[in-house]
Design a protein around this motif. Structure first.
Motif, PDB file in Angstrom:
ATOM      1  N   MET A   1      23.384 -10.223  -9.246  1.00  0.00           N
ATOM      2  CA  MET A   1      23.546 -11.242 -10.069  1.00  0.00           C
ATOM      3  C   MET A   1      24.621 -12.163  -9.935  1.00  0.00           C
ATOM      4  N   PRO A   2      24.490 -13.141  -9.335  1.00  0.00           N
ATOM      5  CA  PRO A   2      25.248 -14.117  -8.604  1.00  0.00           C
ATOM      6  C   PRO A   2      25.864 -15.031  -9.790  1.00  0.00           C
ATOM      7  N   THR A   3      27.117 -14.937 -10.067  1.00  0.00           N
ATOM      8  CA  THR A   3      27.728 -15.817 -10.818  1.00  0.00           C
ATOM      9  C   THR A   3      28.185 -17.052 -10.444  1.00  0.00           C
ATOM     10  N   VAL A   4      27.797 -17.984 -11.159  1.00  0.00           N
ATOM     11  CA  VAL A   4      28.037 -19.646 -10.554  1.00  0.00           C
ATOM     12  C   VAL A   4      29.647 -19.593 -11.165  1.00  0.00           C
ATOM     13  N   PHE A   5      29.939 -19.657 -12.351  1.00  0.00           N
ATOM     14  CA  PHE A   5      31.305 -20.085 -12.758  1.00  0.00           C
ATOM     15  C   PHE A   5      31.139 -19.236 -14.330  1.00  0.00           C
ATOM     16  N   ILE A   6      32.457 -19.196 -14.804  1.00  0.00           N
ATOM     17  CA  ILE A   6      32.655 -18.873 -15.942  1.00  0.00           C
ATOM     18  C   ILE A   6      33.627 -19.906 -16.644  1.00  0.00           C
ATOM     19  N   LEU A   7      33.146 -20.473 -17.822  1.00  0.00           N
ATOM     20  CA  LEU A   7      33.905 -21.367 -18.407  1.00  0.00           C
ATOM     21  C   LEU A   7      33.809 -21.238 -19.964  1.00  0.00           C
ATOM     22  N   PHE A   8      34.940 -21.381 -20.610  1.00  0.00           N
ATOM     23  CA  PHE A   8      35.009 -21.106 -22.007  1.00  0.00           C
ATOM     24  C   PHE A   8      34.503 -19.867 -22.670  1.00  0.00           C
ATOM     25  N   GLY A   9      34.550 -18.718 -21.978  1.00  0.00           N
ATOM     26  CA  GLY A   9      33.962 -17.615 -22.098  1.00  0.00           C
ATOM     27  C   GLY A   9      32.207 -17.272 -21.668  1.00  0.00           C
ATOM     28  N   PHE A  10      31.603 -18.426 -21.343  1.00  0.00           N
ATOM     29  CA  PHE A  10      30.258 -18.541 -21.113  1.00  0.00           C
ATOM     30  C   PHE A  10      30.065 -18.135 -19.714  1.00  0.00           C
ATOM     31  N   VAL A  11      29.330 -17.105 -19.515  1.00  0.00           N
ATOM     32  CA  VAL A  11      28.784 -16.762 -17.997  1.00  0.00           C
ATOM     33  C   VAL A  11      27.684 -17.423 -17.495  1.00  0.00           C
ATOM     34  N   ALA A  51      25.949 -24.880 -32.000  1.00  0.00           N
ATOM     35  CA  ALA A  51      27.021 -25.779 -31.067  1.00  0.00           C
ATOM     36  C   ALA A  51      27.375 -24.925 -29.808  1.00  0.00           C
ATOM     37  N   GLU A  52      27.082 -23.939 -29.566  1.00  0.00           N
ATOM     38  CA  GLU A  52      27.314 -23.225 -28.375  1.00  0.00           C
ATOM     39  C   GLU A  52      26.341 -23.870 -27.251  1.00  0.00           C
ATOM     40  N   ILE A  53      25.056 -23.823 -27.792  1.00  0.00           N
ATOM     41  CA  ILE A  53      23.902 -24.319 -26.985  1.00  0.00           C
ATOM     42  C   ILE A  53      24.348 -25.853 -26.455  1.00  0.00           C
ATOM     43  N   ASN A  54      24.865 -26.591 -27.654  1.00  0.00           N
ATOM     44  CA  ASN A  54      25.292 -28.028 -27.306  1.00  0.00           C
ATOM     45  C   ASN A  54      26.443 -27.896 -26.232  1.00  0.00           C
ATOM     46  N   LEU A  55      27.338 -27.274 -26.247  1.00  0.00           N
ATOM     47  CA  LEU A  55      28.150 -27.349 -25.316  1.00  0.00           C
ATOM     48  C   LEU A  55      27.943 -26.805 -24.117  1.00  0.00           C
ATOM     49  N   VAL A  56      27.212 -25.760 -23.757  1.00  0.00           N
ATOM     50  CA  VAL A  56      26.483 -25.153 -22.719  1.00  0.00           C
ATOM     51  C   VAL A  56      25.663 -26.240 -22.098  1.00  0.00           C
ATOM     52  N   GLU A  57      24.620 -26.849 -22.845  1.00  0.00           N
ATOM     53  CA  GLU A  57      24.000 -28.073 -22.215  1.00  0.00           C
ATOM     54  C   GLU A  57      24.881 -29.041 -21.491  1.00  0.00           C
ATOM     55  N   SER A  58      25.927 -29.450 -22.330  1.00  0.00           N
ATOM     56  CA  SER A  58      26.631 -30.646 -21.573  1.00  0.00           C
ATOM     57  C   SER A  58      27.418 -29.985 -20.309  1.00  0.00           C
ATOM     58  N   ILE A  59      27.888 -28.723 -20.380  1.00  0.00           N
ATOM     59  CA  ILE A  59      28.352 -28.110 -19.305  1.00  0.00           C
ATOM     60  C   ILE A  59      27.256 -28.106 -17.915  1.00  0.00           C
ATOM     61  N   ILE A  60      26.151 -27.684 -18.232  1.00  0.00           N
ATOM     62  CA  ILE A  60      25.094 -27.659 -17.282  1.00  0.00           C
ATOM     63  C   ILE A  60      24.787 -29.092 -16.644  1.00  0.00           C
ATOM     64  N   GLU A  61      24.834 -30.062 -17.554  1.00  0.00           N
ATOM     65  CA  GLU A  61      24.411 -31.436 -17.250  1.00  0.00           C
ATOM     66  C   GLU A  61      25.619 -32.069 -16.242  1.00  0.00           C
ATOM     67  N   GLU A  62      26.937 -31.621 -16.578  1.00  0.00           N
ATOM     68  CA  GLU A  62      28.119 -32.099 -15.721  1.00  0.00           C
ATOM     69  C   GLU A  62      28.172 -31.358 -14.485  1.00  0.00           C
ATOM     70  N   ASN A  63      27.336 -30.143 -14.267  1.00  0.00           N
ATOM     71  CA  ASN A  63      27.615 -29.441 -13.343  1.00  0.00           C
ATOM     72  C   ASN A  63      26.072 -29.099 -12.411  1.00  0.00           C
ATOM     73  N   GLU A  65      24.164 -30.323 -10.044  1.00  0.00           N
ATOM     74  CA  GLU A  65      24.103 -30.256  -8.751  1.00  0.00           C
ATOM     75  C   GLU A  65      24.924 -29.117  -7.951  1.00  0.00           C
ATOM     76  N   VAL A  66      25.985 -28.748  -8.747  1.00  0.00           N
ATOM     77  CA  VAL A  66      26.846 -27.596  -8.070  1.00  0.00           C
ATOM     78  C   VAL A  66      25.953 -26.288  -8.438  1.00  0.00           C
ATOM     79  N   ILE A  67      25.397 -26.091  -9.773  1.00  0.00           N
ATOM     80  CA  ILE A  67      24.466 -25.132  -9.892  1.00  0.00           C
ATOM     81  C   ILE A  67      23.306 -25.074  -8.969  1.00  0.00           C
ATOM     82  N   ALA A  68      22.763 -26.186  -8.481  1.00  0.00           N
ATOM     83  CA  ALA A  68      21.494 -26.242  -7.702  1.00  0.00           C
ATOM     84  C   ALA A  68      22.016 -25.986  -6.435  1.00  0.00           C
TER      85      ALA A  68
END
Length: 79
Positions: A1-11, A51-63, A65-68
Motif C-alpha cells: 500500500m504505497p503512501t503518498v503523504f500524511i497530512l493533519f493525521g490523514f493518510v 468537515a474532514e471531507i471538505n479539508l481532504v478534498e481541498s488537500i487533494i485539489e492542491e496536490n 498533480e503530485v498524487i497523479a
C-alpha cells in the motif's frame, strides 16, 4: 500500500492492486474515504465527518498533480 503523504493525521494512499480511473484512499482513526482525481470528487465515505471531507478534498485539489505522479510512477514501474 504505497503512501503518498500524511497530512493533519490523514493518510493518503493507494493500494498496490488499484485500478483506473486514478483515485486516492484517505484514512484516519479507522475511518476512510475514496476520492477520484480527475475531477476531484468523493466516491465513497466510511466515517469521515463533513468537515474532514471538505479539508481532504481541498488537500487533494492542491496536490492533484503530485498524487497523479505518484500513481503513474508506481503503476508504470510495476508493469
Amino acid at each position: 500500500m504505497p503512501t503518498v503523504f500524511i497530512l493533519f493525521g490523514f493518510v493518503f494512499k493507494f493500494y498496490s492492486n488499484d485500478h483506473e480511473p486514478l483515485h486516492i484512499h484517505v484514512l484516519k482513526d479507522g475511518h476512510k474515504a475514496k476520492f477520484s482525481l480527475f475531477p476531484v470528487r468523493l466516491v465513497e465515505n466510511l466515517g469521515l465527518k463533513p468537515a474532514e471531507i471538505n479539508l481532504v478534498e481541498s488537500i487533494i485539489e492542491e496536490n492533484q498533480e503530485v498524487i497523479a505522479e505518484h500513481w503513474n510512477r508506481f503503476f508504470n514501474k510495476s508493469k
